[in-house]
Design a protein around this motif. Structure first.
Motif, PDB file in Angstrom:
ATOM      1  N   ARG A  69     -89.900  38.130 -49.104  1.00 30.67           N
ATOM      2  CA  ARG A  69     -88.626  37.838 -49.755  1.00 30.67           C
ATOM      3  C   ARG A  69     -88.382  36.343 -49.722  1.00 30.67           C
ATOM      4  N   PHE A  70     -87.830  35.859 -50.810  1.00 32.87           N
ATOM      5  CA  PHE A  70     -87.490  34.446 -50.943  1.00 32.87           C
ATOM      6  C   PHE A  70     -85.986  34.337 -51.121  1.00 32.87           C
ATOM      7  N   TYR A  71     -85.349  33.474 -50.343  1.00 35.71           N
ATOM      8  CA  TYR A  71     -83.905  33.242 -50.433  1.00 35.71           C
ATOM      9  C   TYR A  71     -83.688  31.781 -50.803  1.00 35.71           C
ATOM     10  N   ASN A  72     -82.680  31.524 -51.597  1.00 39.38           N
ATOM     11  CA  ASN A  72     -82.399  30.167 -52.063  1.00 39.38           C
ATOM     12  C   ASN A  72     -80.991  29.768 -51.639  1.00 39.38           C
ATOM     13  N   ILE A  73     -80.896  28.719 -50.843  1.00 44.50           N
ATOM     14  CA  ILE A  73     -79.620  28.171 -50.399  1.00 44.50           C
ATOM     15  C   ILE A  73     -79.534  26.741 -50.912  1.00 44.50           C
ATOM     16  N   TYR A  74     -78.426  26.401 -51.564  1.00 41.70           N
ATOM     17  CA  TYR A  74     -78.283  25.053 -52.116  1.00 41.70           C
ATOM     18  C   TYR A  74     -76.831  24.590 -52.024  1.00 41.70           C
ATOM     19  N   GLY A  75     -76.648  23.289 -51.998  1.00 42.85           N
ATOM     20  CA  GLY A  75     -75.322  22.701 -51.898  1.00 42.85           C
ATOM     21  C   GLY A  75     -74.664  22.537 -53.255  1.00 42.85           C
ATOM     22  N   THR A  76     -73.328  22.624 -53.247  1.00 40.89           N
ATOM     23  CA  THR A  76     -72.546  22.487 -54.478  1.00 40.89           C
ATOM     24  C   THR A  76     -71.323  21.611 -54.252  1.00 40.89           C
ATOM     25  N   ASN A  77     -70.640  21.340 -55.345  1.00 40.40           N
ATOM     26  CA  ASN A  77     -69.343  20.629 -55.360  1.00 40.40           C
ATOM     27  C   ASN A  77     -69.425  19.186 -54.866  1.00 40.40           C
ATOM     28  N   GLN A  78     -70.603  18.589 -54.956  1.00 41.54           N
ATOM     29  CA  GLN A  78     -70.778  17.183 -54.601  1.00 41.54           C
ATOM     30  C   GLN A  78     -71.293  16.444 -55.839  1.00 41.54           C
ATOM     31  N   ALA A  79     -70.746  15.289 -56.128  1.00 43.37           N
ATOM     32  CA  ALA A  79     -71.234  14.492 -57.258  1.00 43.37           C
ATOM     33  C   ALA A  79     -72.689  14.118 -56.988  1.00 43.37           C
TER      34      ALA A  79
ATOM     35  N   HIS B  56     -86.063  27.081 -59.470  1.00 43.51           N
ATOM     36  CA  HIS B  56     -87.266  26.943 -58.658  1.00 43.51           C
ATOM     37  C   HIS B  56     -88.442  27.732 -59.214  1.00 43.51           C
ATOM     38  N   GLY B  57     -88.168  28.689 -60.107  1.00 42.47           N
ATOM     39  CA  GLY B  57     -89.243  29.461 -60.711  1.00 42.47           C
ATOM     40  C   GLY B  57     -89.756  30.598 -59.840  1.00 42.47           C
ATOM     41  N   LEU B  58     -89.149  30.815 -58.700  1.00 50.46           N
ATOM     42  CA  LEU B  58     -89.543  31.908 -57.806  1.00 50.46           C
ATOM     43  C   LEU B  58     -88.521  33.032 -57.920  1.00 50.46           C
ATOM     44  N   ASN B  59     -88.907  34.221 -57.599  1.00 53.07           N
ATOM     45  CA  ASN B  59     -88.032  35.376 -57.710  1.00 53.07           C
ATOM     46  C   ASN B  59     -87.225  35.518 -56.421  1.00 53.07           C
ATOM     47  N   ALA B  60     -86.049  34.900 -56.384  1.00 51.54           N
ATOM     48  CA  ALA B  60     -85.227  34.930 -55.184  1.00 51.54           C
ATOM     49  C   ALA B  60     -84.562  36.290 -55.030  1.00 51.54           C
ATOM     50  N   SER B  61     -84.607  36.840 -53.818  1.00 50.46           N
ATOM     51  CA  SER B  61     -83.910  38.086 -53.519  1.00 50.46           C
ATOM     52  C   SER B  61     -82.406  37.871 -53.583  1.00 50.46           C
ATOM     53  N   LYS B  62     -81.982  36.715 -53.139  1.00 52.28           N
ATOM     54  CA  LYS B  62     -80.555  36.379 -53.140  1.00 52.28           C
ATOM     55  C   LYS B  62     -80.427  34.859 -53.074  1.00 52.28           C
ATOM     56  N   THR B  63     -79.351  34.347 -53.669  1.00 54.56           N
ATOM     57  CA  THR B  63     -79.078  32.908 -53.622  1.00 54.56           C
ATOM     58  C   THR B  63     -77.687  32.680 -53.041  1.00 54.56           C
ATOM     59  N   LEU B  64     -77.504  31.496 -52.502  1.00 53.33           N
ATOM     60  CA  LEU B  64     -76.211  31.124 -51.943  1.00 53.33           C
ATOM     61  C   LEU B  64     -75.933  29.663 -52.260  1.00 53.33           C
ATOM     62  N   GLY B  65     -74.845  29.416 -52.974  1.00 57.03           N
ATOM     63  CA  GLY B  65     -74.355  28.059 -53.193  1.00 57.03           C
ATOM     64  C   GLY B  65     -73.323  27.751 -52.129  1.00 57.03           C
ATOM     65  N   VAL B  66     -73.512  26.662 -51.401  1.00 56.82           N
ATOM     66  CA  VAL B  66     -72.637  26.303 -50.287  1.00 56.82           C
ATOM     67  C   VAL B  66     -71.921  25.000 -50.622  1.00 56.82           C
ATOM     68  N   ASN B  67     -70.621  24.968 -50.417  1.00 55.26           N
ATOM     69  CA  ASN B  67     -69.842  23.758 -50.637  1.00 55.26           C
ATOM     70  C   ASN B  67     -70.169  22.765 -49.525  1.00 55.26           C
ATOM     71  N   ALA B  68     -71.258  22.012 -49.731  1.00 58.36           N
ATOM     72  CA  ALA B  68     -71.738  21.101 -48.689  1.00 58.36           C
ATOM     73  C   ALA B  68     -72.648  20.047 -49.298  1.00 58.36           C
TER      74      ALA B  68
ATOM     75  N   LYS C 135     -73.193  24.636 -41.979  1.00 55.52           N
ATOM     76  CA  LYS C 135     -72.063  25.419 -42.489  1.00 55.52           C
ATOM     77  C   LYS C 135     -72.156  26.863 -42.013  1.00 55.52           C
ATOM     78  N   SER C 136     -71.027  27.440 -41.660  1.00 53.16           N
ATOM     79  CA  SER C 136     -71.023  28.824 -41.169  1.00 53.16           C
ATOM     80  C   SER C 136     -71.489  29.796 -42.248  1.00 53.16           C
ATOM     81  N   ASP C 137     -71.181  29.518 -43.522  1.00 50.98           N
ATOM     82  CA  ASP C 137     -71.660  30.374 -44.622  1.00 50.98           C
ATOM     83  C   ASP C 137     -73.184  30.451 -44.610  1.00 50.98           C
ATOM     84  N   THR C 138     -73.825  29.306 -44.401  1.00 54.74           N
ATOM     85  CA  THR C 138     -75.292  29.255 -44.390  1.00 54.74           C
ATOM     86  C   THR C 138     -75.847  30.023 -43.197  1.00 54.74           C
TER      87      THR C 138
END
Length: 169
Positions: free
Chosen positions: A84-94, A134-146, A154-157
């Motif tokens: 399984r591949f999971y994708n975590i990435y940051g958001t809400n930053q210029a 990313h071109g990979l089949n992620a099981s789940k993704t998470l955008g984190v305000n960070a 971050k606790s969400d992560t």
């Protein structure tokens, strides 16, 4: 002969792993051209701050080829069926995603011209577009305000990683 002046925009472009990822888009006399960044670095030089010595610093073809080979291997490798591949990435930053140069007469001028930066959503370093394509089949993704450096704090992560480790997601 007077050189044509045009605006050059350096932007990140998504595409096939064999495509050039970065390109310069220019507008000349109303026509759009796609010119690789390597053309702008043909005569690029770097000055060492401690000695003042100037060294050539053209586009590094060997490094580019190595990176493209790595990308191909990532996409062509056969993964175990239960991986399984999971994708975590940051958001809400210029996040910078492009440079805009004006009054460019020759691509070799880019290293000496002033530019403006275009911004998009991301973690301040990696854009959401890039992180989520990313071109990979992620099981789940998470955008984190960070931002890029604090995503893992971050606790969400941490909750997401723990849920993934215990097979809850």
């Amino acid at each position: 002969m007077e050189r044509d002046r045009f605006t050059a925009r350096l932007v990140e472009r998504q595409g096939d792993c064999r495509d050039e990822k970065f390109s310069c888009h220019s507008l000349i006399h109303g026509h759009r051209y796609d010119i690789p960044i390597r053309n702008s670095l043909v005569d690029h030089k770097m000055t060492l701050p401690w000695s003042g010595e100037t060294l050539p610093e053209p586009f590094n073809e060997d490094c580019w080829e190595l990176s493209q080979g790595t990308r191909r291997e990532i996409f062509e490798v056969e993964h175990p069926p239960n991986l399984r591949f999971y994708n975590i990435y940051g958001t809400n930053q210029a996040t910078p995603n492009g440079l805009e140069f004006t009054d460019v007469g020759d691509w070799r001028d880019l290293s000496n011209l002033k530019y403006s930066t275009t911004l998009t959503d991301g973690d301040g370093t990696v854009s959401v577009e890039s992180a989520s394509n990313h071109g990979l089949n992620a099981s789940k993704t998470l955008g984190v305000n960070a931002d890029h450096m604090s995503i893992l704090m971050k606790s969400d992560t941490l909750d997401f990683v723990l849920q993934a480790l215990y097979g809850r997601i």
